[in-house]
Motif scaffolding. Sequence first.
Motif, short mmCIF file in Angstrom:
data_model
loop_
_atom_site.label_atom_id
_atom_site.label_comp_id
_atom_site.label_asym_id
_atom_site.label_seq_id
_atom_site.Cartn_x
_atom_site.Cartn_y
_atom_site.Cartn_z
N VAL A 12 -16.48 67.46 35.51
CA VAL A 12 -15.35 67.60 36.43
C VAL A 12 -15.68 68.59 37.55
CG1 VAL A 12 -12.86 67.90 36.58
CG2 VAL A 12 -13.88 67.31 34.39
N PRO A 13 -16.62 68.23 38.41
CA PRO A 13 -16.88 69.12 39.56
C PRO A 13 -15.66 69.16 40.48
CG PRO A 13 -18.05 67.04 39.80
CD PRO A 13 -17.47 67.04 38.43
N GLU A 14 -15.39 70.32 41.04
CA GLU A 14 -14.24 70.51 41.91
C GLU A 14 -14.67 70.94 43.31
OE1 GLU A 14 -11.49 73.21 40.20
OE2 GLU A 14 -11.00 71.94 38.48
N TRP A 15 -13.88 70.57 44.28
CA TRP A 15 -14.13 70.99 45.66
C TRP A 15 -12.83 71.50 46.26
CZ3 TRP A 15 -13.09 67.67 50.31
CH2 TRP A 15 -13.41 68.36 51.50
N ARG A 16 -12.83 72.76 46.61
CA ARG A 16 -11.67 73.35 47.28
C ARG A 16 -11.69 72.89 48.73
NH1 ARG A 16 -10.62 77.46 50.60
NH2 ARG A 16 -8.77 78.78 50.29
N VAL A 17 -10.67 72.14 49.13
CA VAL A 17 -10.65 71.52 50.46
C VAL A 17 -10.35 72.59 51.51
CG1 VAL A 17 -9.66 69.70 51.89
CG2 VAL A 17 -9.85 69.38 49.41
N ASP A 18 -11.37 72.98 52.25
CA ASP A 18 -11.21 74.00 53.29
C ASP A 18 -10.22 73.54 54.35
OD1 ASP A 18 -13.10 75.57 52.03
OD2 ASP A 18 -14.77 74.69 53.15
N HIS A 19 -9.55 74.52 54.96
CA HIS A 19 -8.55 74.30 56.00
C HIS A 19 -7.25 73.69 55.47
CE1 HIS A 19 -11.34 75.31 59.27
NE2 HIS A 19 -12.24 74.57 58.65
N VAL A 20 -7.20 73.37 54.17
CA VAL A 20 -5.98 72.81 53.59
C VAL A 20 -5.50 73.69 52.43
CG1 VAL A 20 -4.88 70.79 52.56
CG2 VAL A 20 -6.71 70.49 54.25
N GLN A 21 -6.38 73.91 51.44
CA GLN A 21 -6.03 74.77 50.31
C GLN A 21 -5.73 76.20 50.79
OE1 GLN A 21 -5.51 74.17 47.20
NE2 GLN A 21 -5.63 76.15 46.22
N ASP A 22 -4.59 76.72 50.38
CA ASP A 22 -4.13 78.07 50.77
C ASP A 22 -3.91 78.21 52.27
OD1 ASP A 22 -4.29 78.87 48.10
OD2 ASP A 22 -6.39 79.44 48.31
N THR A 23 -3.82 77.09 52.95
CA THR A 23 -3.57 77.11 54.39
C THR A 23 -2.26 76.42 54.74
OG1 THR A 23 -5.94 77.12 54.87
CG2 THR A 23 -4.48 76.46 56.66
N SER B 179 -7.49 67.06 55.79
CA SER B 179 -6.52 66.29 55.01
C SER B 179 -6.92 64.83 54.97
CB SER B 179 -5.12 66.43 55.63
OG SER B 179 -4.70 67.76 55.65
N MET B 180 -7.39 64.35 56.10
CA MET B 180 -7.84 62.97 56.20
C MET B 180 -9.05 62.73 55.30
SD MET B 180 -8.75 60.94 59.72
CE MET B 180 -10.03 62.12 60.17
N VAL B 181 -10.00 63.65 55.31
CA VAL B 181 -11.19 63.53 54.46
C VAL B 181 -10.80 63.56 52.99
CG1 VAL B 181 -13.33 64.67 53.76
CG2 VAL B 181 -12.74 64.50 56.19
N TYR B 182 -9.91 64.47 52.64
CA TYR B 182 -9.44 64.60 51.26
C TYR B 182 -8.80 63.29 50.78
CZ TYR B 182 -6.87 66.83 47.34
OH TYR B 182 -6.37 67.18 46.11
N GLY B 183 -7.97 62.71 51.62
CA GLY B 183 -7.34 61.44 51.27
C GLY B 183 -8.35 60.30 51.13
N SER C 66 5.80 77.97 49.82
CA SER C 66 4.84 77.80 48.74
C SER C 66 3.64 77.00 49.24
CB SER C 66 5.47 77.08 47.55
OG SER C 66 5.94 75.80 47.93
N PRO C 67 2.44 77.35 48.77
CA PRO C 67 1.23 76.68 49.27
C PRO C 67 1.06 75.29 48.65
CG PRO C 67 0.66 78.28 47.58
CD PRO C 67 2.12 78.44 47.82
N GLU C 68 0.51 74.38 49.43
CA GLU C 68 0.14 73.06 48.94
C GLU C 68 -1.23 73.15 48.27
OE1 GLU C 68 1.62 70.26 48.69
OE2 GLU C 68 2.69 69.64 50.51
N LYS C 69 -1.40 72.48 47.15
CA LYS C 69 -2.69 72.46 46.49
C LYS C 69 -3.58 71.40 47.13
CE LYS C 69 -0.99 74.06 42.00
NZ LYS C 69 -0.86 73.75 40.54
N ALA C 70 -4.85 71.72 47.25
CA ALA C 70 -5.80 70.76 47.82
C ALA C 70 -7.17 71.01 47.17
CB ALA C 70 -5.88 70.91 49.33
N VAL C 71 -7.29 70.57 45.93
CA VAL C 71 -8.55 70.68 45.19
C VAL C 71 -8.93 69.29 44.71
CG1 VAL C 71 -9.72 71.70 43.21
CG2 VAL C 71 -8.01 73.04 44.45
N TYR C 72 -10.07 68.82 45.18
CA TYR C 72 -10.54 67.48 44.81
C TYR C 72 -11.36 67.56 43.53
CZ TYR C 72 -12.93 62.97 45.07
OH TYR C 72 -13.43 61.72 44.79
#
Length: 466
Positions: free
Chosen positions: A353-364, A81-85, A376-382
């Motif tokens: 528009v390259p995308e990165w699914r943030v592991d350990h956050v998306q669908d977690t 989450s910190m890296v994503y931010g 409901s799941p939080e979205k975390a796609v950069y």
Amino acid sequence: MTLAQYLQNYDPVGSPVLSTCLAAVPIVVLLYLLALHPVRRSDGSLHLGIAAHWAALASLIAAFVMAWWVFKMPAPTAAMSMVYGGLTGLFPIGWIVVSAMFLYTITLVSGTFETVKDSVARLSDDRRIQAILIAFSFGAFVEGAAGFGTPVAISGALMVGLGFRPRDAAILCLIANTAPVAYGALGTPITTLGSVTGIDPVVLGRMAARQLPFFSLIVPVWMTAVQVRMAGGNWRDVWAVWPALLVGGGSFAVTQFVVGSYMDYHLVDIAGGVVSMAAVALLCKVWKPSPCHKDEGGRMKDEKGDNRQSAIGNGKSPSTLFAWLPWAILVVLVFLWGYGPVKARLNAVPGAVPEWRVDHVQDTVFRTPPVVAAKSPEKAVYKFEWVSTAGTAIFISAIVAGLICRLRPGQWRLAVARTSSRVAMPLLTIVLILAMGFVTKYSGMDAVLGLAFTKTGVLYPFFSAM
């Protein structure tokens, strides 16, 4: 490997009051260190507040500890989450700031900014009027064309070049931006609200146009009151520029009402900003304010440094039209980049528009009742929208400006070096603040504070903004 779900818990210690206090720790740490922590200077004097990047780092550490220790967020999830931010802080937010500063520095080293300053000063050398023109009117136009922090970055750079202290320029631009931000970049907030609620955005735009004009009249007064207070003045200095406040805020408010109610809500801020700038400029032709009695004609003292120098100009003063050309190019490109069909075309470029699914956050990470009706799941796609972001439009404007101004190789190197040195610490601060914010978001700490504020009754409108 299947990761365990993290279900946000909005009362992790079994006490709503204590849980709220613990959730507030990162924000309290940040505000205390920024504004209240005593620090002794080398000359022995005492002042309050430490450097912003150190305060942001301490706040980030506090957020991580609270998320992991109190809210039982898995360490890998908190870390990602910190890296994503942090990545979001770098791009697109940091990219806008870097590009805007690069454009400003190019106009500085070419010498054209001196002419821009002189042209604004010819309208009025009063800092209060300059703030109305740039922070409020011009800032509203840029908000309508680009939004997403662009008006504060661009207007702030212009004001710093005119001699405003950087902190003062940032404060005034942020206050001024509260008038146009509801419509944002080509009506994006209204369009988004319509898609979320299912209400026709045209209806939402009309309702906003009936409510916001009152605030558009208040915001310039509020901004000027803060400005003269920072300069040591009082309400008499605000009252001295009431014609400009009435004309600037009033023309914007009327345009906001007419365009939002009867025309196209996408164009509210653009039209309002243009009308407001023109109205204030015309007023300055026939009226001059009385000077601010506390601060040399109402002007905040200029920052020391190179704001007044034409750096490595090309030997002669450019014409006013030529000096404003880089900023005109900026406005055109930023408008095009924010225009829906153009933005869609830019995003359609292969690899745009390259995308990165943030592991350990998306669908977690999952939000839970009562914040949502059901888990409901939080979205975390950069998304790295490097082509269509407003920062890229500003960067292209800077390159074009340098070519038009015929910068020599040495001037290009100076512009890059000076921009790099000036944005390094602010960029680090942005990254740390966004990293902290994403940890509090995905851990559920922000939801805990939100739930607490819903208990404030009639005071909720005040606390909800916080």
